[in-house]
Motif scaffolding. Structure first.
Motif, short mmCIF file in Angstrom:
data_model
loop_
_atom_site.label_atom_id
_atom_site.label_comp_id
_atom_site.label_asym_id
_atom_site.label_seq_id
_atom_site.Cartn_x
_atom_site.Cartn_y
_atom_site.Cartn_z
N THR A 53 8.59 1.14 7.97
CA THR A 53 8.88 2.31 8.82
C THR A 53 9.36 3.48 7.99
O THR A 53 8.91 4.63 8.16
CB THR A 53 9.93 1.94 9.88
N GLN A 54 10.27 3.21 7.03
CA GLN A 54 10.81 4.30 6.20
C GLN A 54 9.73 4.90 5.30
O GLN A 54 9.64 6.12 5.15
CB GLN A 54 11.97 3.77 5.36
N LEU A 98 2.56 2.32 12.42
CA LEU A 98 3.34 1.49 11.48
C LEU A 98 4.84 1.56 11.76
O LEU A 98 5.60 0.77 11.23
CB LEU A 98 3.08 1.94 10.04
N LEU A 99 5.24 2.52 12.60
CA LEU A 99 6.67 2.70 12.87
C LEU A 99 7.16 1.67 13.89
O LEU A 99 6.45 1.35 14.85
CB LEU A 99 6.95 4.11 13.40
N GLU A 100 8.35 1.21 13.69
CA GLU A 100 8.98 0.32 14.66
C GLU A 100 9.44 1.16 15.85
O GLU A 100 10.23 2.09 15.69
CB GLU A 100 10.19 -0.36 13.99
N PHE A 142 10.93 6.64 14.68
CA PHE A 142 9.91 6.73 15.73
C PHE A 142 10.29 7.81 16.74
O PHE A 142 9.46 8.62 17.15
CB PHE A 142 9.78 5.38 16.44
N VAL A 143 11.57 7.84 17.13
CA VAL A 143 12.05 8.85 18.09
C VAL A 143 11.89 10.25 17.51
O VAL A 143 11.52 11.19 18.21
CB VAL A 143 13.52 8.57 18.47
N GLN A 144 12.14 10.37 16.20
CA GLN A 144 11.98 11.68 15.54
C GLN A 144 10.53 12.16 15.61
O GLN A 144 10.26 13.33 15.92
CB GLN A 144 12.42 11.59 14.07
N VAL A 145 9.60 11.24 15.33
CA VAL A 145 8.17 11.60 15.36
C VAL A 145 7.78 12.00 16.79
O VAL A 145 7.04 12.97 17.00
CB VAL A 145 7.29 10.44 14.86
N PHE A 204 0.83 -1.21 0.00
CA PHE A 204 0.00 0.00 0.00
C PHE A 204 0.87 1.26 0.00
O PHE A 204 0.66 2.17 -0.81
CB PHE A 204 -0.92 -0.03 1.22
N LEU A 205 1.85 1.29 0.90
CA LEU A 205 2.70 2.49 1.00
C LEU A 205 3.55 2.66 -0.26
O LEU A 205 3.84 3.78 -0.67
CB LEU A 205 3.60 2.38 2.25
#
Length: 1331
Positions: free
Chosen positions: A949-950, A992-994, A1000-1003, A928-929
């Motif tokens: 994740t990317q 969806l992020l690991e 994930f840490v950035q978000v 999908f992505l």
């Protein structure tokens, strides 16, 4: 000599016999005994004579006896004697043991211990004597002198057993030695010693020797130590199973681990049978087993629950007394295991502390797999457990035909997992055991037939899986055929599910197919509407799946069947002519339905397209049927307006107006069938056949073209539906007009799709499409306008668009992404109408909503998951491009349109499609992505390397930019709806992020930055943003410090409960302002604090359980326990102290905050009770710990000090604040007081109800602290101050004021006596707050 001894023994006195025996040397006597025994001559009489002449009262006699005993023991062990002789000798020796003096008994017993130590026993027959010796020794009261001091008989017996258990036992005598102990009276300590020794011997034995040893151990357990025996057996086989699963050899278990797997499971099966048999004889053993496993649940369940113990429990269900208890225990274990797993997955804090353990569900499925090794005693329990899980945790409630899950999201997920586990157990057991297949199938079908009011989708899924696995085995099953008889009485949804599930059987069993057709034909003429619907559903299913030879193969049509045995070519069984005749017969039966109710006609129209697509040879018959039906409602005159007889579509029955013909769906069916046939079949046809069929299709094309042109020309008045017409739902005319308007709208939509499909990007066709849309819009506006005025809105059914998902996808792509030069002119016609573009996006949003709500969409291919997925990818890509290219702010700054802007609609569509993808297509998320990547520059190899994740991060960044642009605008320009949608999309994508990835840490950092730097007074936006922040934060680390910072911000914004105190405002998070601090952020942080407390409670329960397990293991093996210097729970204890300490400071801030009355105060009081309950549980844990040598850590003392100084006094101040707030109302008139009295009392009662609970929780905490102080010798109460706010105090000033008010009231006038009496109870009820 032997004869002389025998003759002397016959004398009445023994004097001569004694004298004669004294003259003999001991060696001569033993030689004589030996020769007698070997020859097998009257050795019994000879021994009796010797014993008669050797009384134990005399020293010589006792010594002679001792020598004879030693000689006999050697003889028996030598193996030279016949079995009967050896048994006779042992019997005589046993009888005479009790006459021995103590010292000689000690000597005899020591000889046995020495023989066992030196492994000098040959056959172990003499061991039968040892329990008699030990029993006799225990009865000796005199003091016996030995090397270690003077001991009595009982003490010496204990010492001997100790020695016996400390020496090495030869492998061949383990069973005999164990059996020997069952004849000895043992104390609890001795029993524990013996059991520990026998359990230690398990690993030294061959696998086949363990079942008899377990049997002896179980017999022995009737004396005591039942739990130790069971614990040892379960632990041993748990370890053995682990070793086998890891396929590693171990020195400790010698050749056991290299034993074949089959042998191991057969041995386990035998041992389970032994234990179940023992439980039947000794119920206490069963109770101990259940207690042992329940106790293990509190700590580390994997120590007590393992595949072996689960198999044992399931076997125990055959005993009626334990059946219910065992299933309750297993149910609880399964649910607890899934809950623990959910809790761990949702918290990084817990993941760091608690290692991942094997789930109970995988253990149960392991038992199912192992049950193939003749574990018939386990199978029945497995089936019952499977059905219990499915019955208990399946979907519970139905609302309008849809399943509604009840409860929190956590319990919903847990219930779903438990129900799925039940289905897996039944399916796997069905695959392995042929004997139980009939029973499983019967039980599933019984539930399908009998449960008409509750959802049975989970049973239908199981039935489908069972049939898929074994269609050829089940083809002769009479139970399925019997079930068909009930089809007329079942709900339509159940019938469709059941027939879909048994479809593979119909392909291989002619008799079953014939039985079904018979039932369906009967149902076709039933009086009940549902029965006729079921018949139509059944016939359509048969048409779809019985392919006529020569039909096109369609990869997406046939239901895939994963087992090779089902791939039976239908034509080998039924020739093509018979098959075609069969299908045409069904179509003839279905034609009759075209004269029935609208619901049945609707089912036919929705089903015919699928039939045609899967069975193209039936096209002519189907198209003729549809064509004939359309002609009934078509006006053939080319100039007659409107082109359709709408009046004939509505039927008036008495006072009721109902839809008779869903004309819009009929046209839709014709349009889709026509389009598919023209594109797929006609190009492949040749000659006469093509010319013959083309005639019909040309005629249909002309008809649709004529309808299009005349619909465009028709005015509202032509339909007799202008704005002045009656559209109310209360009159027959109004209802009829509503139905007609909805039909016209549906026809317009069908014609829009038809004209687009044949347009080939012609400008004139697109102009016609726009004209049709104008017609559609007129009726849509009228209905919306009338519905807005009336109380009831138009039913939701008419709101479903008739546009297909594929067309919506193509239309949006053409409108927003088509840049081909030759298409430009035609598309500009549609693009010029923003209303049409809005409508197109709106339909896409509606389709996504349908998918979320129902799991499928309306229209062709609406139930084909692969097609829906492809269309969703296309729609999402277009909407994403449109939203990012033309932001809402840019669009809205231009001309102001009525309703939502296209960009906002695109964003709403994106939110729905992302959510739908995550709900239904989680495994396809990578695909999908990748489909959303507009550039498409990646090579195939590169594509595979890019992770989910990317890809998700790339999409997240686009929406982050949009949100930042929104937040950068002025407060008055802030679009709350758009911001909320963006946050929802970010939440969906962030899942969806690991959690361990840098993305994930950035978000998380970005979200934290937004909360810190931007301030908006929109409560709903603040709530969704903070929710996102917390959801991300808990997957990174514990949010307690975040909670503390937020509580300081709330305190600063709302002020202190003491108005004289001025608070220094902190500004950790700008999102917390005067508008959002309460109730929005306050309730959010309190709910997060509840989750943290839940985690801490879970940890406390876990370490409490492990302390109990340690205590048991210390009792069993104290030397092992003492060697563990570092307590295993120390890390968890430190973490709990840190969490509770930070939460105390969090609550310290909130209880000083001037919170507004209502939910904030209510929730805070409840949560304060919870933290005190958690603190109490932690104190109780240390009460347990103090029983061992460990003391209380300094950190715990500090936590207690903190709670005493920072929380408890503040809690009492807060209670006073809440109570005073309820009583300190501004002065108002008597009438106002009377009116507001009820409301105020209800509010005060609601707010003060949690106060007694809180006070009780504080007092309980202090009570257990006092107990802990006494036990630990540490004064933990020095920081606790008993509050005075609970003391009974009379405030003179308050009392004077109240009395004066009463006097003033009495002076106002005299009151009649009866009125005074009436008012008396009210005075009594009045309460004065004296605190």
């Amino acid at each position: 000599m032997d004869l002389q001894i025998l003759s002397l023994a016959t004398d009445k006195t023994t004097d001569k016999l004694q004298e004669f025996l004294q003259t003999l040397k001991t060696d001569d006597l033993t030689d004589l005994l030996q020769s007698q025994a070997v020859k097998g001559r009257a050795v019994g009489a000879f021994l009796r004579a010797i014993f008669k002449g050797s009384p134990c009262s005399e020293e010589d006699g006792a010594l002679r006896r001792s020598k004879v005993y030693s000689c006999c023991i050697q003889l028996v062990e030598s193996g030279d004697l016949q079995q009967e002789v050896a048994s006779e000798i042992m019997g005589l020796l046993m009888l005479e043991v009790h006459h021995f003096p103590g010292p000689l008994l000690v000597e005899l017993a020591s000889e046995f211990v020495g023989a066992i130590r030196e492994d000098s026993l040959v056959n172990g027959k003499s061991l039968e004597l040892l329990p008699i010796i030990l029993t006799a020794l225990a009865t000796k009261k005199e003091v016996l002198t030995c090397g270690k001091g003077d001991l009595n008989g009982e003490e010496y017996k204990r010492q001997l057993i100790d020695s016996l258990c400390s020496v090495r036992w030869a492998q061949r005598y383990v069973i005999q030695l164990t059996s020997m102990f069952k004849d000895v009276r043992l104390t609890t300590e001795e029993m524990d010693l013996v059991v520990a020794k026998v359990l230690a011997m398990f690993s030294k034995l061959n696998l086949q020797e363990i079942p008899p040893l377990v049997y002896q151990l179980l017999v022995l357990s009737s004396k005591g130590s039942r739990r130790n025996v069971l614990d040892g057996i379960i632990a041993f086989f748990n370890e053995l199973d682990k070793q086998h699963s890891e396929e590693q050899s171990s020195d400790e278990l010698l050749e056991l681990v290299t034993a074949p797997e089959d042998e191991l499971y057969h041995v386990e099966g035998t041992i389970i049978l032994h234990i179940v048999f023992a439980v039947k004889l000794d119920c206490e053993l069963g109770r101990e087993l259940l207690k042992h496993i329940k106790a293990g649940q509190q700590g580390d369940p994997s120590k007590s629950l393992c595949p072996f113990s689960i198999a044992l429990l399931l076997s125990l269900t055959r005993i009626q007394r334990f059946e219910e208890q065992v299933f309750d225990l297993l149910k609880t274990s399964v649910i607890k295991s899934f809950k623990d797993l959910q809790l761990l997955q949702g918290s990084k804090f817990l993941q760091n502390l608690v290692p991942h353990r094997t789930c109970v569900s995988s253990m149960i499925l392991e038992v199912v797999k192992n049950s193939v090794h003749s574990w018939d005693h386990v199978t029945q329990g497995l089936i019952e457990l499977g059905f219990i899980l499915m019955d208990s945790y399946g979907p519970k409630k139905m609302l309008d035909g849809k399943v509604v899950e009840i409860g929190s999201s956590l319990s919903k997920m847990t219930n779903q997992h438990a129900c799925k586990l039940g289905a897996n157990i039944l399916l796997e057991t069905f695959k392995i055991h042929e004997m139980i297949r009939q029973e499983v199938l019967e039980q599933v079908l019984n539930r399908v037939v009998t449960r008409t009011s509750s959802p049975i989708s989970h049973f239908l899924e199981l039935l489908s899986d069972i049939v898929m696995y074994a269609p050829l085995i089940l083809q002769s099953c009479s139970k399925v055929t019997e079930t068909f008889d009930y089809l007329s009485f079942l709900p339509l949804q159940t019938v469709q599910g059941l027939l879909k599930a048994v479809q593979p059987l119909l392909k291989v069993s002619m008799s079953m197919r014939d039985a079904l057709i018979l039932v369906l034909r009967k149902a076709m003429f039933a009086s009940q509407l549902d029965a006729r619907k079921s018949a139509v559903a059944g016939f359509l299913l048969l048409l779809k799946n019985f392919k006529v030879l020569g039909s096109l193969s369609s990869s997406q049509c046939s239901q895939s069947i994963g087992v090779t045995q089902v791939h039976v070519d239908v034509h080998s069984r039924y020739n093509s002519v018979a098959n075609e005749t069969f299908c045409l017969e069904i179509i003839d039966s279905l034609k009759r339905c075209l004269g029935q109710q609208a619901d049945i006609r609707l089912m036919l129209y929705e089903g015919f397209y699928d039939v045609l697509r899967r069975n193209s040879r039936l096209a002519n018959s189907i198209m003729q049927t549809l064509f004939s039906q359309l002609k009934l409602f078509y006006e053939p005159e080319p100039d007659l307006l409107p082109p359709l007889k709408l009046g004939a579509c509505v039927l008036t029955q008495g006072s009721q107006v109902i839809l008779q013909e869903p004309l819009d769906h009929l046209l839709s069916c014709i349009q889709h069938c026509l389009a598919w046939y023209k594109s797929r079949v006609i190009p492949l046809q040749q000659g006469d056949e093509r010319e013959e069929e083309e005639g019909l299709y040309h005629e249909l094309d002309d008809m649709l073209e004529s309808i299009t042109m005349r619909m465009i020309k028709s005015e509202l008045e032509d339909f007799e539906l202008d704005k002045s017409a009656d559209f109310s739902q209360s009159t027959n005319v109004g209802i009829k007009n509503n139905i007609c308007a909805c039909l016209i709208m549906g026809v317009c939509e069908v014609l829009i799709e038809y004209n687009f499909s044949i347009s080939n990007f012609s400008k004139s066709k697109f102009e016609e499409i726009l004209s049709l849309f104008v017609c559609y819009k007129k009726f849509s506006d009228i209905l919306n306008e009338k519905a807005g005025k009336g109380k009831t809105k138009v039913t939701t059914k008419t709101n479903d668009s008739l546009l297909s998902m594929k067309f919506v996808s193509d239309l949006l792509t053409a409108l927003f992404r088509d840049s081909i030069q030759s298409h430009e002119e035609a598309l500009s016609v549609l693009r010029s109408s923003s209303e049409f573009m809005q409508y197109a996006v709106n339909v896409a949003v509606q389709k996504a909503q349908q998918l979320m709500r129902r799991g499928h969409v309306s229209g062709p291919d609406g139930q084909n998951p692969d097609r829906i997925f492809q269309n969703l990818c296309d729609v999402t890509r277009v909407l994403l491009w449109r939203y990012t290219s033309i932001p809402t702010s840019v669009e809205e700054s231009g001309k102001k349109e009525k309703g939502k802007s296209i960009s906002l609609l695109c964003l709403e569509g994106l939110q729905k499609t992302f959510s739908a993808m995550q709900q239904f297509y989680q495994p396809k998320m990578q695909q999908f992505l990748r489909a959303l990547d507009v550039t498409g520059t990646e090579e195939e190899g590169e594509e595979a390397a890019v992770t989910v994740t990317q890809r998700a991060t790339f999409q997240i960044r686009q929406f982050q930019r949009s949100l930042l642009n929104l937040l950068s605008s002025e407060e008055e320009d802030f679009n709350s709806k758009e911001a909320l949608l963006l946050i929802t999309i970010l939440s969906t994508l962030s899942r969806l992020l690991e959690p361990t990835s840098p993305q994930f840490v950035q978000v998380l950092s970005w979200t934290a930055k937004i909360c810190k730097e931007y301030s908006r007074e929109d409560a709903s936006f603040c709530k969704s943003l903070m929710n996102l922040f917390f959801n991300l934060h808990v997957l990174y680390k514990s949010p307690v410090t975040l909670l503390r910072d937020l509580s300081q911000d709330i305190h600063g914004q709302l002020g202190d409960i003491d108005q004289d105190v001025e608070i220094e405002k902190t500004n950790h998070y700008a999102m917390v302002n005067l508008r959002t601090a309460a109730p929005t952020v306050c309730l959010l942080v309190l709910s997060q604090a509840e989750k943290v407390l839940e985690e801490v409670d879970w940890l406390i329960t876990k370490i409490k359980g492990s302390v109990n397990q340690e205590t048991v293991s210390e009792e069993m093996a104290p030397e092992v326990a003492s060697s563990q210097a570092v307590p295993p729970n120390l890390l968890i204890e430190k973490a709990i102290v840190m969490q509770l300490g930070t939460l105390v400071t969090f609550f310290h801030e909130l209880v000083q905050t001037a919170l507004p009355s209502g939910s904030c105060v209510d929730t805070l009081l409840k949560d304060l009770s919870k933290i005190y309950s958690t603190l109490t549980a932690f104190v109780k844990y240390y009460l347990q710990v103090c029983q061992s040598s460990r003391g209380i850590p300094n950190t715990v003392e500090k936590l207690v000090k903190l709670s005493g100084s920072h929380l408890t006094p503040m809690c009492y101040s807060f209670i006073s604040y809440v109570q005073n707030k309820g009583t300190n109302n501004p002065k108002c008139t008597e009438k106002e007081k009377a009116a507001a009295a009820g409301t105020i009392m209800a509010k005060v009662l609601r707010e003060t109800k949690p106060i007694p609970n809180l006070v009780f929780a504080i007092e309980q905490y202090e009570k257990f602290l006092i107990q802990l102080s006494k036990k630990s010798k540490v004064n933990l109460m020095q920081h606790m101050k008993l509050s005075t706010s609970r003391d009974f105090k009379i405030k003179g000033s308050v009392l004077d004021m109240v009395l004066r008010e009463d006097e003033d009231g009495n002076e106002e006038g005299t009151v009649p006596a009866h009125a005074e009496q009436d008012r008396e109870p009210a005075k009594k009820k009045r309460k004065i707050c004296l605190s």
